[in-house]
Design an enzyme around this catalytic site. Structure first.
Site, PDB file in Angstrom:
ATOM      1  N   ARG A  73     -13.697   0.745  -1.541  1.00 51.19           N
ATOM      2  CA  ARG A  73     -13.401  -0.683  -1.538  1.00 51.19           C
ATOM      3  C   ARG A  73     -13.535  -1.202  -0.108  1.00 51.19           C
ATOM      4  O   ARG A  73     -13.209  -0.501   0.844  1.00 51.19           O
ATOM      5  CB  ARG A  73     -11.963  -0.926  -2.025  1.00 51.19           C
ATOM      6  CG  ARG A  73     -11.772  -0.695  -3.505  1.00 51.19           C
ATOM      7  CD  ARG A  73     -10.381  -1.103  -3.953  1.00 51.19           C
ATOM      8  NE  ARG A  73      -9.354  -0.245  -3.419  1.00 51.19           N
ATOM      9  CZ  ARG A  73      -8.572  -0.524  -2.382  1.00 51.19           C
ATOM     10  NH1 ARG A  73      -8.689  -1.693  -1.775  1.00 51.19           N
ATOM     11  NH2 ARG A  73      -7.674   0.313  -1.953  1.00 51.19           N
ATOM     12  N   TYR A 215     -19.931   0.089  -5.810  1.00 55.07           N
ATOM     13  CA  TYR A 215     -18.938   1.170  -5.876  1.00 55.07           C
ATOM     14  C   TYR A 215     -17.582   0.718  -6.419  1.00 55.07           C
ATOM     15  O   TYR A 215     -17.033  -0.297  -6.000  1.00 55.07           O
ATOM     16  CB  TYR A 215     -18.720   1.757  -4.481  1.00 55.07           C
ATOM     17  CG  TYR A 215     -18.195   3.186  -4.513  1.00 55.07           C
ATOM     18  CD1 TYR A 215     -19.085   4.251  -4.554  1.00 55.07           C
ATOM     19  CD2 TYR A 215     -16.840   3.459  -4.517  1.00 55.07           C
ATOM     20  CE1 TYR A 215     -18.626   5.566  -4.595  1.00 55.07           C
ATOM     21  CE2 TYR A 215     -16.374   4.768  -4.558  1.00 55.07           C
ATOM     22  CZ  TYR A 215     -17.275   5.824  -4.592  1.00 55.07           C
ATOM     23  OH  TYR A 215     -16.819   7.118  -4.636  1.00 55.07           O
ATOM     24  N   GLY A 217     -13.924  -0.153  -7.199  1.00 52.32           N
ATOM     25  CA  GLY A 217     -13.170  -1.406  -7.290  1.00 52.32           C
ATOM     26  C   GLY A 217     -13.952  -2.634  -6.869  1.00 52.32           C
ATOM     27  O   GLY A 217     -13.598  -3.768  -7.238  1.00 52.32           O
ATOM     28  N   LYS A 224      -9.525  -3.699 -10.053  1.00 53.18           N
ATOM     29  CA  LYS A 224      -8.727  -4.331  -9.004  1.00 53.18           C
ATOM     30  C   LYS A 224      -8.891  -5.863  -9.019  1.00 53.18           C
ATOM     31  O   LYS A 224      -7.940  -6.597  -8.800  1.00 53.18           O
ATOM     32  CB  LYS A 224      -9.119  -3.784  -7.630  1.00 53.18           C
ATOM     33  CG  LYS A 224      -9.023  -2.270  -7.504  1.00 53.18           C
ATOM     34  CD  LYS A 224      -7.627  -1.771  -7.695  1.00 53.18           C
ATOM     35  CE  LYS A 224      -7.529  -0.281  -7.395  1.00 53.18           C
ATOM     36  NZ  LYS A 224      -6.177   0.229  -7.642  1.00 53.18           N
ATOM     37  N   HIS A 244       0.286  -2.750  -9.418  1.00 52.80           N
ATOM     38  CA  HIS A 244      -0.460  -1.547  -9.038  1.00 52.80           C
ATOM     39  C   HIS A 244       0.455  -0.346  -9.295  1.00 52.80           C
ATOM     40  O   HIS A 244       0.996   0.251  -8.356  1.00 52.80           O
ATOM     41  CB  HIS A 244      -0.828  -1.667  -7.548  1.00 52.80           C
ATOM     42  CG  HIS A 244      -1.773  -0.618  -7.055  1.00 52.80           C
ATOM     43  ND1 HIS A 244      -1.816  -0.208  -5.749  1.00 52.80           N
ATOM     44  CD2 HIS A 244      -2.720   0.103  -7.689  1.00 52.80           C
ATOM     45  CE1 HIS A 244      -2.746   0.709  -5.594  1.00 52.80           C
ATOM     46  NE2 HIS A 244      -3.308   0.916  -6.753  1.00 52.80           N
ATOM     47  N   SER A 266      -2.441   3.405  -2.131  1.00 54.99           N
ATOM     48  CA  SER A 266      -3.543   4.317  -2.416  1.00 54.99           C
ATOM     49  C   SER A 266      -3.339   5.612  -1.603  1.00 54.99           C
ATOM     50  O   SER A 266      -2.823   5.559  -0.491  1.00 54.99           O
ATOM     51  CB  SER A 266      -4.873   3.675  -2.003  1.00 54.99           C
ATOM     52  OG  SER A 266      -4.975   2.407  -2.601  1.00 54.99           O
ATOM     53  N   CYS A 268      -1.351   8.203  -2.256  1.00 50.83           N
ATOM     54  CA  CYS A 268       0.007   8.751  -2.225  1.00 50.83           C
ATOM     55  C   CYS A 268       0.307   9.584  -3.472  1.00 50.83           C
ATOM     56  O   CYS A 268       1.463   9.887  -3.762  1.00 50.83           O
ATOM     57  CB  CYS A 268       1.042   7.633  -2.115  1.00 50.83           C
ATOM     58  SG  CYS A 268       1.103   6.884  -0.495  1.00 50.83           S
ATOM     59  N   GLY A 269      -0.722   9.945  -4.231  1.00 50.60           N
ATOM     60  CA  GLY A 269      -0.524  10.870  -5.352  1.00 50.60           C
ATOM     61  C   GLY A 269      -0.062  10.213  -6.641  1.00 50.60           C
ATOM     62  O   GLY A 269       0.658  10.831  -7.424  1.00 50.60           O
ATOM     63  N   ASP A 291      -2.772   3.817 -12.787  1.00 53.42           N
ATOM     64  CA  ASP A 291      -3.090   2.917 -11.670  1.00 53.42           C
ATOM     65  C   ASP A 291      -2.531   1.496 -11.822  1.00 53.42           C
ATOM     66  O   ASP A 291      -2.144   0.894 -10.838  1.00 53.42           O
ATOM     67  CB  ASP A 291      -4.610   2.848 -11.481  1.00 53.42           C
ATOM     68  CG  ASP A 291      -5.028   2.278 -10.128  1.00 53.42           C
ATOM     69  OD1 ASP A 291      -4.336   2.564  -9.127  1.00 53.42           O
ATOM     70  OD2 ASP A 291      -6.017   1.529 -10.067  1.00 53.42           O
ATOM     71  N   ASN A 385     -13.446   9.957  -0.569  1.00 53.57           N
ATOM     72  CA  ASN A 385     -13.164   8.990  -1.642  1.00 53.57           C
ATOM     73  C   ASN A 385     -14.100   9.213  -2.840  1.00 53.57           C
ATOM     74  O   ASN A 385     -14.405   8.283  -3.579  1.00 53.57           O
ATOM     75  CB  ASN A 385     -13.300   7.555  -1.112  1.00 53.57           C
ATOM     76  CG  ASN A 385     -12.749   6.519  -2.088  1.00 53.57           C
ATOM     77  OD1 ASN A 385     -11.723   6.736  -2.738  1.00 53.57           O
ATOM     78  ND2 ASN A 385     -13.433   5.388  -2.216  1.00 53.57           N
ATOM     79  N   ARG A 387     -15.139  10.388  -6.565  1.00 51.35           N
ATOM     80  CA  ARG A 387     -14.350  10.035  -7.755  1.00 51.35           C
ATOM     81  C   ARG A 387     -14.838  10.701  -9.029  1.00 51.35           C
ATOM     82  O   ARG A 387     -16.001  11.089  -9.143  1.00 51.35           O
ATOM     83  CB  ARG A 387     -14.455   8.513  -7.982  1.00 51.35           C
ATOM     84  CG  ARG A 387     -13.937   7.665  -6.836  1.00 51.35           C
ATOM     85  CD  ARG A 387     -12.448   7.564  -6.861  1.00 51.35           C
ATOM     86  NE  ARG A 387     -11.924   6.767  -5.771  1.00 51.35           N
ATOM     87  CZ  ARG A 387     -10.782   6.075  -5.851  1.00 51.35           C
ATOM     88  NH1 ARG A 387     -10.067   6.084  -6.945  1.00 51.35           N
ATOM     89  NH2 ARG A 387     -10.350   5.397  -4.816  1.00 51.35           N
ATOM     90  N   TYR A 514       4.630  17.427  -6.195  1.00 50.22           N
ATOM     91  CA  TYR A 514       3.933  17.760  -7.455  1.00 50.22           C
ATOM     92  C   TYR A 514       4.943  17.952  -8.612  1.00 50.22           C
ATOM     93  O   TYR A 514       5.802  17.107  -8.820  1.00 50.22           O
ATOM     94  CB  TYR A 514       3.024  18.974  -7.260  1.00 50.22           C
ATOM     95  CG  TYR A 514       1.964  18.724  -6.201  1.00 50.22           C
ATOM     96  CD1 TYR A 514       0.887  17.865  -6.467  1.00 50.22           C
ATOM     97  CD2 TYR A 514       2.047  19.300  -4.927  1.00 50.22           C
ATOM     98  CE1 TYR A 514      -0.084  17.611  -5.498  1.00 50.22           C
ATOM     99  CE2 TYR A 514       1.080  19.038  -3.953  1.00 50.22           C
ATOM    100  CZ  TYR A 514       0.021  18.197  -4.254  1.00 50.22           C
ATOM    101  OH  TYR A 514      -0.926  17.938  -3.303  1.00 50.22           O
ATOM    102  N   GLY A 515       4.865  19.099  -9.330  1.00 53.68           N
ATOM    103  CA  GLY A 515       5.714  19.317 -10.507  1.00 53.68           C
ATOM    104  C   GLY A 515       7.206  19.245 -10.195  1.00 53.68           C
ATOM    105  O   GLY A 515       8.023  18.900 -11.056  1.00 53.68           O
ATOM    106  N   ASN A 517       8.655  17.141  -8.444  1.00 54.20           N
ATOM    107  CA  ASN A 517       9.142  15.758  -8.455  1.00 54.20           C
ATOM    108  C   ASN A 517       9.872  15.446  -9.766  1.00 54.20           C
ATOM    109  O   ASN A 517      10.626  14.478  -9.845  1.00 54.20           O
ATOM    110  CB  ASN A 517       7.995  14.768  -8.233  1.00 54.20           C
ATOM    111  CG  ASN A 517       7.447  14.877  -6.816  1.00 54.20           C
ATOM    112  OD1 ASN A 517       8.152  15.342  -5.913  1.00 54.20           O
ATOM    113  ND2 ASN A 517       6.207  14.465  -6.614  1.00 54.20           N
TER     114      ASN A 517
HETATM  115  C1  OXD Z   1      -6.958   2.378  -5.022  1.00 53.04           C
HETATM  116  C2  OXD Z   1      -7.647   2.906  -6.198  1.00 53.04           C
HETATM  117  O1  OXD Z   1      -7.547   2.310  -3.948  1.00 53.04           O
HETATM  118  O2  OXD Z   1      -7.002   3.009  -7.263  1.00 53.04           O
HETATM  119  O3  OXD Z   1      -5.785   2.027  -5.150  1.00 53.04           O
HETATM  120  O4  OXD Z   1      -8.828   3.226  -6.101  1.00 53.04           O
HETATM  121 MN    MN Z   2      -5.112   2.084  -7.151  1.00 53.39          MN
END
Ligand code: OXD
Ligand code: MN
Length: 606
Positions: A73, A215, A217, A224, A244, A266, A268-269, A291, A385, A387, A514-515, A517
């Protein structure tokens, strides 16, 4: 399917207008069929734009490599073109809509020469849900059509719902690379130079005009652009929330379930959290979305959420069997990969996939690449990035009700970011407005030096909506405050939590994430039932040291570190919000939030 088959007069008129402007060779309507999807993928493979992967290992999968200038993005080239600059607010790029439309019309003129113009009718959200919205994207990219077919519900059924005069959000997209006199792309990803890329939202007229990028978003306009930027404006006007946020379902050993949404900046898992496999026995997590969440108040005063998307557009690097088994399984077939590396036997590979590169690869730039673990300077084989675009219904942990048109009732909302210090593992807001305050101060450590911010600094990303709010962020805060005005004590509205999986000590993460959490989710679940072990602190309600089951390797000392209020750190936080963050919003900052900041400071100084 052709334009002659369409019954919606306004839609036909718009298509004719864009056709006259962009001058494509022909026009095709996306009917949503598998035959059409397969034919478009075949075209991309035949023209050299896509590579068909090993059909035994990755059935139905293809790989695209984009232009090196078109990999993410582009926030600098994203515009909220409201009539008044003030309505775009301090966090958005603004251009006068008349000026922007005139610039863009110049670029769109003849931009589809030599290309097919596709018309994609799509629904964000389950077909016919009272919370869903319809959009129509016009694009000259077959890659976009195929991705939209995975990420949204596309085709004839949407046209049926639209009828002769139904409402849709018009979304115009071009890669911005006209072809002259028999010229072809020659297998090269088409796009325009950076200064000609425009990702434009017109909030008053609810239009999206995107030019120059193919590409993610920037180009899949349902995501988005529509489901966040335009939808946030619709949500403000219609009294709901377009966020979001992931949506997950958590079930305890007694079989009782709750639904939780979570906003994280974005990287942060979010996808990992949405699909986690709990490490506490008897608990189960299932996914509704990874998302975006659209939440509407029901008659009972609760918030009901749908996932407007139908697929996952997930970041590949770091996704492995151990970090996210479910995402890998979702992307094991019928998936479009973009900018990952290719193995000799035509499988995919990326950094953090869980095993070494098997032999010689082709990297995302199309060059030969051999892994050299001794060379710390070696460029990654997959773009950071890169995907996978995978159908949500292929995810093993997708919740059976993920497409329920009524949505699912939300019990808890999480906010979080990457914070190596100060922010504890979890705390709960005292009431709705306190929760809105926590959302408004979300910040995350900048990890890659690709942004204009120095790596290691904290970038405030309120509600994880910084690049996605379609109007003045101060007014957006006010909208959140207004949504809670009749239920401050959260009798029906969700409880709000601030979590942080990323605390560090001596450079190492204190919490395994991860798990594990799931252990924090369990405490959150108990808070919603009013049975959690809690302690009141200056920053909000926190777990007692023994309230959260400790994962292996986490000592009681570590737990204290994770759950103690760092008063000095929080006072610095208050100072930063007071001097650098809140003043940006001027008179648009709700007085309730300014008051919350004062209350927090007082409590910390006591
Ligand atoms: C973001 C995505 O950047 O979902 O938040 O791609
Ligand atoms: Mn996102």
């Amino acid at each position: 399917m052709t334009v002659n088959d369409l019954k919606h007069k306004k839609l036909v008129a718009w298509i004719e207008e864009i056709k006259a402007l962009c001058e494509p060779d022909d026009v095709v309507v996306a009917d949503g069929s598998k035959e059409q999807y397969d034919a478009l993928i075949n075209e991309c493979v035949d023209s050299g734009l896509a590579i068909r992967l090993n059909q035994e290992k990755k059935p139905g999968c293809v790989l695209f490599h984009s232009d090196p200038s078109d990999v993410a993005r582009v926030e600098k080239r994203t515009f909220i073109a409201s009539e008044k600059e003030e309505d775009a607010g301090p966090t958005n790029n603004w251009i006068d809509p008349v000026e922007l439309k005139s610039t863009l019309k110049g670029l769109y003129k003849g931009c589809m020469h030599g290309r097919t113009m596709y018309v994609i009718p799509f629904s964000m959200g389950p077909l016919g849900s009272p919370i869903s919205k319809i959009g129509v994207e016009i694009t000259d990219s077959a890659y976009v059509v195929c991705n939209m077919m995975i990420m949204t519900r596309v085709g004839v059924k949407v046209l049926d719902l639209l009828g002769e005069d139904g409402y849709y959000v018009p979304c115009l997209h071009s890669v911005g690379k006209p072809l002259e006199n028999g010229e072809t792309d020659g297998g090269k990803w088409p796009c325009a130079p950076m200064e000609h890329k425009y990702i434009s939202q017109f909030p008053e007229t609810r239009e999206i005009w995107s030019y120059g990028s193919g590409y993610g978003g920037n180009a899949l306009l349902g995501k988005k652009c529509m489901a966040l930027r335009i939808a946030s404006v619709l949500a403000r006007d219609e009294g709901w929330l377009a966020e979001h946020m992931l949506i997950l379902k958590i079930t305890n050993p007694e079989g009782k379930s709750k639904y939780v949404t979570g906003a994280f900046p974005s990287a942060c898992g979010k996808t990992n959290l949405a699909m986690l496999i709990p490490t506490i026995p008897g608990w189960k997590v299932e996914t509704i979305g990874d998302d975006i969440a659209w939440m509407k108040p029901g008659k009972d005063g609760r918030l009901y959420a749908i996932n407007p998307e139908a697929g996952f557009f997930g970041v590949a690097p770091g996704t492995s069997k151990s970090s996210n088994y479910n995402a890998l399984a979702a992307a094991s077939k019928n998936t479009i990969f973009t900018n990952v590396a290719l193995t000799e036997d035509k499988d995919v590979w990326w950094e953090g996939i869980g095993y070494d590169a098997p032999g010689k690869l082709i990297d995302w730039n199309g060059n030969e690449w051999i892994q050299d673990k001794n060379n710390k300077e070696q460029k990654p084989a997959a773009h950071p990035n890169s995907r996978f675009t995978a159908p949500a219904n292929q995810c093993p942990c997708i919740a059976p009700e993920w497409e329920d048109p009524q949505g699912v009732p939300i019990s808890a909302i999480l906010f979080g970011g990457r914070r190596p210090s100060t922010i504890p593992l979890v705390h709960m807001a005292r009431n709705w407005n306190h929760g809105v305050f926590l959302g408004s101060i979300v910040g995350s450590e900048v990890t890659a030096a690709t942004l204009d911010v120095k790596a290691g600094t904290i970038r405030r990303d309120p509600f994880a909506m910084l690049p996605f709010c379609g109007y003045n962020m101060g007014d957006y805060f006010q909208h959140w405050i207004d949504m809670g005005k009749d239920d401050q004590e959260q009798k029906n509205l969700p409880k709000i939590f601030y979590v942080n999986w990323f605390r560090k000590k001596d450079g190492k993460f204190v919490w395994p994430g991860y798990g594990d959490n799931s252990r924090v989710l369990k405490w959150i679940f108990e808070c919603c039932d009013g049975v959690a072990k809690t302690v009141d602190t200056p920053i909000g309600i926190m777990p007692t040291i023994d309230a959260i089951d400790r994962p292996e390797g986490v000592t009681e000392e570590d737990m204290k570190e994770l759950l103690t209020v760092d008063k000095a750190g929080w006072l610095k936080e208050v100072e930063d919000i007071r001097t650098n963050h809140y003043p940006k919003f001027g008179k648009h900052l709700p007085k309730e939030l300014a008051a919350m900041l004062d209350t927090l400071e007082e409590a910390l100084r006591k």
